[in-house]
Design a protein around this motif. Structure first.
Motif, PDB file in Angstrom:
ATOM      1  N   SER A   9       0.844  -1.206   0.000  1.00  0.00           N
ATOM      2  CA  SER A   9       0.000   0.000   0.000  1.00  0.00           C
ATOM      3  C   SER A   9       0.878   1.255   0.000  1.00  0.00           C
ATOM      4  O   SER A   9       0.377   2.363   0.131  1.00  0.00           O
ATOM      5  CB  SER A   9      -0.901   0.000   1.233  1.00  0.00           C
ATOM      6  OG  SER A   9      -0.088   0.034   2.396  1.00  0.00           O
ATOM      7  N   PHE A  30       0.029   4.885  -1.493  1.00  0.00           N
ATOM      8  CA  PHE A  30      -1.419   5.058  -1.659  1.00  0.00           C
ATOM      9  C   PHE A  30      -1.992   5.871  -0.503  1.00  0.00           C
ATOM     10  O   PHE A  30      -1.410   5.909   0.581  1.00  0.00           O
ATOM     11  CB  PHE A  30      -2.121   3.704  -1.717  1.00  0.00           C
ATOM     12  CG  PHE A  30      -1.973   3.005  -3.038  1.00  0.00           C
ATOM     13  CD1 PHE A  30      -2.855   3.263  -4.078  1.00  0.00           C
ATOM     14  CD2 PHE A  30      -0.948   2.101  -3.258  1.00  0.00           C
ATOM     15  CE1 PHE A  30      -2.721   2.630  -5.312  1.00  0.00           C
ATOM     16  CE2 PHE A  30      -0.796   1.458  -4.487  1.00  0.00           C
ATOM     17  CZ  PHE A  30      -1.689   1.720  -5.508  1.00  0.00           C
ATOM     18  N   SER A  31      -3.146   6.478  -0.757  1.00  0.00           N
ATOM     19  CA  SER A  31      -3.775   7.260   0.308  1.00  0.00           C
ATOM     20  C   SER A  31      -5.281   7.275   0.093  1.00  0.00           C
ATOM     21  O   SER A  31      -5.762   7.096  -1.032  1.00  0.00           O
ATOM     22  CB  SER A  31      -3.237   8.694   0.267  1.00  0.00           C
ATOM     23  OG  SER A  31      -3.909   9.503   1.220  1.00  0.00           O
ATOM     24  N   MET A  88      -6.383   6.210  -3.850  1.00  0.00           N
ATOM     25  CA  MET A  88      -5.566   6.463  -5.046  1.00  0.00           C
ATOM     26  C   MET A  88      -4.088   6.439  -4.707  1.00  0.00           C
ATOM     27  O   MET A  88      -3.695   6.593  -3.550  1.00  0.00           O
ATOM     28  CB  MET A  88      -5.878   7.850  -5.630  1.00  0.00           C
ATOM     29  CG  MET A  88      -7.282   8.022  -6.160  1.00  0.00           C
ATOM     30  SD  MET A  88      -7.485   9.608  -7.019  1.00  0.00           S
ATOM     31  CE  MET A  88      -7.540  10.776  -5.679  1.00  0.00           C
ATOM     32  N   LYS A  89      -3.286   6.334  -5.750  1.00  0.00           N
ATOM     33  CA  LYS A  89      -1.840   6.486  -5.585  1.00  0.00           C
ATOM     34  C   LYS A  89      -1.565   7.968  -5.387  1.00  0.00           C
ATOM     35  O   LYS A  89      -2.070   8.803  -6.126  1.00  0.00           O
ATOM     36  CB  LYS A  89      -1.126   5.980  -6.867  1.00  0.00           C
ATOM     37  CG  LYS A  89       0.390   5.881  -6.784  1.00  0.00           C
ATOM     38  CD  LYS A  89       0.764   4.951  -5.665  1.00  0.00           C
ATOM     39  CE  LYS A  89       2.099   4.297  -5.737  1.00  0.00           C
ATOM     40  NZ  LYS A  89       2.255   3.183  -6.594  1.00  0.00           N
ATOM     41  N   LYS A  90      -0.765   8.287  -4.371  1.00  0.00           N
ATOM     42  CA  LYS A  90      -0.477   9.694  -4.088  1.00  0.00           C
ATOM     43  C   LYS A  90       1.005   9.996  -4.321  1.00  0.00           C
ATOM     44  O   LYS A  90       1.359  10.993  -4.941  1.00  0.00           O
ATOM     45  CB  LYS A  90      -0.852   9.994  -2.640  1.00  0.00           C
ATOM     46  CG  LYS A  90      -0.503  11.397  -2.184  1.00  0.00           C
ATOM     47  CD  LYS A  90      -0.874  11.575  -0.720  1.00  0.00           C
ATOM     48  CE  LYS A  90      -0.459  12.917  -0.188  1.00  0.00           C
ATOM     49  NZ  LYS A  90      -0.766  13.061   1.242  1.00  0.00           N
ATOM     50  N   THR A 119       7.330   3.696  -7.642  1.00  0.00           N
ATOM     51  CA  THR A 119       6.465   3.046  -8.640  1.00  0.00           C
ATOM     52  C   THR A 119       7.245   2.667  -9.890  1.00  0.00           C
ATOM     53  O   THR A 119       7.817   3.531 -10.556  1.00  0.00           O
ATOM     54  CB  THR A 119       5.314   4.000  -9.037  1.00  0.00           C
ATOM     55  OG1 THR A 119       4.681   4.466  -7.842  1.00  0.00           O
ATOM     56  CG2 THR A 119       4.303   3.300  -9.917  1.00  0.00           C
ATOM     57  N   ALA A 123      -1.867  -3.033  -9.226  1.00  0.00           N
ATOM     58  CA  ALA A 123      -1.768  -1.577  -9.053  1.00  0.00           C
ATOM     59  C   ALA A 123      -1.705  -0.898 -10.418  1.00  0.00           C
ATOM     60  O   ALA A 123      -2.337   0.136 -10.644  1.00  0.00           O
ATOM     61  CB  ALA A 123      -0.540  -1.232  -8.218  1.00  0.00           C
ATOM     62  N   PHE A 130      -5.033   1.201 -10.816  1.00  0.00           N
ATOM     63  CA  PHE A 130      -4.734   2.567 -10.371  1.00  0.00           C
ATOM     64  C   PHE A 130      -3.834   3.339 -11.336  1.00  0.00           C
ATOM     65  O   PHE A 130      -4.204   4.387 -11.844  1.00  0.00           O
ATOM     66  CB  PHE A 130      -4.075   2.542  -8.980  1.00  0.00           C
ATOM     67  CG  PHE A 130      -4.985   2.005  -7.920  1.00  0.00           C
ATOM     68  CD1 PHE A 130      -5.919   2.827  -7.302  1.00  0.00           C
ATOM     69  CD2 PHE A 130      -4.936   0.672  -7.542  1.00  0.00           C
ATOM     70  CE1 PHE A 130      -6.773   2.334  -6.320  1.00  0.00           C
ATOM     71  CE2 PHE A 130      -5.792   0.168  -6.566  1.00  0.00           C
ATOM     72  CZ  PHE A 130      -6.706   1.003  -5.963  1.00  0.00           C
ATOM     73  N   HIS A 131      -2.620   2.837 -11.545  1.00  0.00           N
ATOM     74  CA  HIS A 131      -1.606   3.631 -12.258  1.00  0.00           C
ATOM     75  C   HIS A 131      -2.075   4.035 -13.654  1.00  0.00           C
ATOM     76  O   HIS A 131      -1.939   5.194 -14.048  1.00  0.00           O
ATOM     77  CB  HIS A 131      -0.285   2.864 -12.346  1.00  0.00           C
ATOM     78  CG  HIS A 131       0.259   2.482 -10.998  1.00  0.00           C
ATOM     79  ND1 HIS A 131       1.070   1.394 -10.784  1.00  0.00           N
ATOM     80  CD2 HIS A 131       0.080   3.057  -9.775  1.00  0.00           C
ATOM     81  CE1 HIS A 131       1.377   1.313  -9.491  1.00  0.00           C
ATOM     82  NE2 HIS A 131       0.779   2.307  -8.859  1.00  0.00           N
TER      83      HIS A 131
END
Length: 278
Positions: free
Chosen positions: A4, A7-8, A58-60, A65, A73, A77-78
């Motif tokens: 994780s 992520f946030s 989301m990825k913050k 990465t 991910a 997400f990405h």
């Protein structure tokens, strides 16, 4: 997800999207947020505004990465977080890259289905950065994107997402949060600047050419502050440092990202020191 890290949770409320601080309790945070927004808003006819909010995950922070390292991910997400920034035209890229990426985006949308080829001219806003669409005719875009599409016959939707990420990963602006600001301190830079905050620091970008004018690494940023209408940073030390003053309504976001990247960097540095002395 394999990890994780980076992520946030984010809460979207009124016109703001705010990252939940790592050590806060979720509902306490939401409560503080709604109280704060109610204070800032006038009460109409004695009616207290009801505030609904949405929660996003989301990825913050994109420090570690690397496309391909965590397929889930990348896929969930990405890809979907990087795509809109690409289409808004924030990155500097070559025509060849744009055609290749256009073909990959088409493949993610429609897989092997070629029946949408005739609609490509209508779909350009979803396939090509918006500031480049007018460079060639819609039919030329279609011809070239189809040619690139045919080169990757048989690629699956997931493979296309990964190929998209691997290509943009080479750019220095990959994994950035972008902010369009008006700056008032640097006479040599355009008044309207694009600022990218990413793992390298804060990059100032010419919004017309997409050239990176300068990058200030986090280690060189000594001070920053933000308010409803501004974001200020001091580069170098307070005695001989230079200031960058920006007008923006997203100062709170820039402030939070900067704070988070720097604290992540400091944590990583102290871990390294710990392992060296151990």
């Amino acid at each position: 997800l394999k990890s994780s890290e980076g992520f946030s949770l984010f809460v979207k409320i009124a016109d703001k999207v705010i990252s939940v601080p790592e050590n806060d309790f979720f509902f306490d945070f939401v409560r503080h947020l709604t109280d704060w927004i109610k204070k800032a808003r006038p009460v109409k006819d004695g009616i207290v505004p009801s505030l609904t909010y949405q929660v996003f995950f989301m990825k913050k922070l994109w420090t570690t990465t690397v496309p391909g390292k965590d397929p889930m991910a990348d896929s969930i997400f990405h890809y979907y977080q990087e795509l809109p920034k690409y289409l808004r035209g924030y990155h500097k890229c070559t025509r060849e890259e744009v055609l290749q990426l256009g073909a990959l985006i088409y493949r993610v949308k429609f897989e092997e289905d070629k029946s949408y080829f005739p609609s490509i001219p209508k779909l350009l806003r979803e396939l090509v950065p918006q500031d480049l669409i007018r460079q060639i005719s819609p039919d030329d875009w279609k011809r070239s994107i189809v040619a690139y599409f045919n080169k990757h016959a048989g690629k699956s939707k997931e493979e296309a997402k990964l190929a998209f990420l691997k290509l943009i990963f080479k750019w220095p602006t990959f994994g950035s949060a972008f902010f369009e600001v008006k700056q008032t301190t640097e006479p040599n830079f355009p008044e309207i600047l694009l600022i990218a905050i990413n793992k390298y620091g804060i990059s100032l970008i010419d919004p017309r050419t997409k050239d990176i004018l300068t990058t200030h690494p986090f280690t060189k940023i000594s001070n920053w502050s933000s308010g409803n209408t501004y974001f200020h940073i001091t580069i170098g030390n307070l005695v001989r440092g230079s200031k960058l003053l920006c007008e923006t309504s997203l100062g709170y976001k820039m402030d939070d990202l900067l704070t988070s990247y720097i604290s992540q960097m400091l944590t990583a540095m102290s871990k390294q020191r710990g392992s060296r002395s151990g």
